[in-house]
Design a protein around this motif. Sequence first.
Motif, short mmCIF file in Angstrom:
data_model
loop_
_atom_site.label_atom_id
_atom_site.label_comp_id
_atom_site.label_asym_id
_atom_site.label_seq_id
_atom_site.Cartn_x
_atom_site.Cartn_y
_atom_site.Cartn_z
N TYR A 2 0.83 -1.19 0.00
CA TYR A 2 0.00 0.00 0.00
C TYR A 2 0.87 1.25 0.00
O TYR A 2 1.86 1.32 0.73
CB TYR A 2 -0.88 0.05 1.25
CG TYR A 2 -1.83 -1.09 1.41
CD1 TYR A 2 -1.44 -2.26 2.07
CD2 TYR A 2 -3.13 -1.02 0.90
CE1 TYR A 2 -2.33 -3.31 2.22
CE2 TYR A 2 -4.02 -2.08 1.05
CZ TYR A 2 -3.60 -3.21 1.70
OH TYR A 2 -4.49 -4.27 1.86
N CYS A 3 0.48 2.25 -0.77
CA CYS A 3 1.14 3.53 -0.62
C CYS A 3 0.28 4.42 0.28
O CYS A 3 -0.93 4.21 0.43
CB CYS A 3 1.42 4.20 -1.96
SG CYS A 3 0.00 4.81 -2.85
N ALA A 4 0.93 5.40 0.88
CA ALA A 4 0.27 6.24 1.86
C ALA A 4 0.84 7.65 1.81
O ALA A 4 2.02 7.84 1.48
CB ALA A 4 0.47 5.66 3.26
N ALA A 5 0.01 8.62 2.15
CA ALA A 5 0.42 10.03 2.17
C ALA A 5 0.14 10.62 3.54
O ALA A 5 -0.91 10.37 4.13
CB ALA A 5 -0.34 10.81 1.10
N GLY A 6 1.10 11.40 4.03
CA GLY A 6 0.93 12.05 5.32
C GLY A 6 1.45 13.48 5.26
O GLY A 6 2.44 13.76 4.60
N ASP A 7 0.79 14.36 6.00
CA ASP A 7 1.17 15.78 5.94
C ASP A 7 1.98 16.23 7.15
O ASP A 7 2.15 17.42 7.37
CB ASP A 7 -0.07 16.66 5.75
CG ASP A 7 -1.07 16.52 6.89
OD1 ASP A 7 -2.17 17.09 6.78
OD2 ASP A 7 -0.76 15.84 7.89
N GLN A 8 2.51 15.25 7.93
CA GLN A 8 3.27 15.59 9.13
C GLN A 8 4.71 15.10 9.07
O GLN A 8 5.37 14.99 10.10
CB GLN A 8 2.58 15.01 10.37
CG GLN A 8 1.15 15.50 10.58
CD GLN A 8 1.09 17.00 10.81
OE1 GLN A 8 1.89 17.56 11.56
NE2 GLN A 8 0.15 17.66 10.16
N GLY A 9 5.19 14.76 7.87
CA GLY A 9 6.59 14.38 7.74
C GLY A 9 6.81 12.87 7.76
O GLY A 9 5.90 12.09 8.04
N VAL A 10 8.03 12.45 7.49
CA VAL A 10 8.33 11.02 7.35
C VAL A 10 8.16 10.27 8.67
O VAL A 10 7.77 9.10 8.68
CB VAL A 10 9.73 10.74 6.77
CG1 VAL A 10 9.76 11.04 5.31
CG2 VAL A 10 10.80 11.50 7.53
N GLN A 11 8.47 10.91 9.78
CA GLN A 11 8.32 10.20 11.06
C GLN A 11 6.86 9.87 11.32
O GLN A 11 6.53 8.85 11.93
CB GLN A 11 8.90 11.02 12.20
CG GLN A 11 10.42 11.19 12.13
CD GLN A 11 11.16 9.86 12.24
OE1 GLN A 11 10.63 8.86 12.74
NE2 GLN A 11 12.40 9.84 11.76
#
Length: 124
Positions: A95-104
């Motif tokens: 699965y790919c995923a997107a987050g707006d709070q950075g890699v951590q």
Amino acid sequence: QVQLVESGGGLVQAGGSVRLSCAASGRSFSSYAMGWFRQAPGKEREFVAAITWKGSSTLYANSVKGRFTVSRDNAKNTLYLQMDSLKPEDTAVYYCAAGDQGVQSIVREDINYWGQGTQVTVSS
């Protein structure tokens, strides 16, 4: 809203290679850190790799370090996962995923958007 669509999965022999792609549409792809996760049958979903919004920094799970490479092309709104030296234990839905709070935050599964997944099967 961001829509993520993975492709590139399939059946591959152990020792082989596969490249997964994740095409993004909707809001600005380049503003999100991105990542890959996988889930094998009967197991929990696990983190695989993550990349910053600029592509300048990456993180990997120990189990794939040195074999997998995550990259992105913001001009094409696409995330990639190059998988080399594949092992049967790499068999999973990816699965790919997107987050707006950075890699951590990706590593912590603090995710804004998920793709639907693509199956990778590695035969021995």
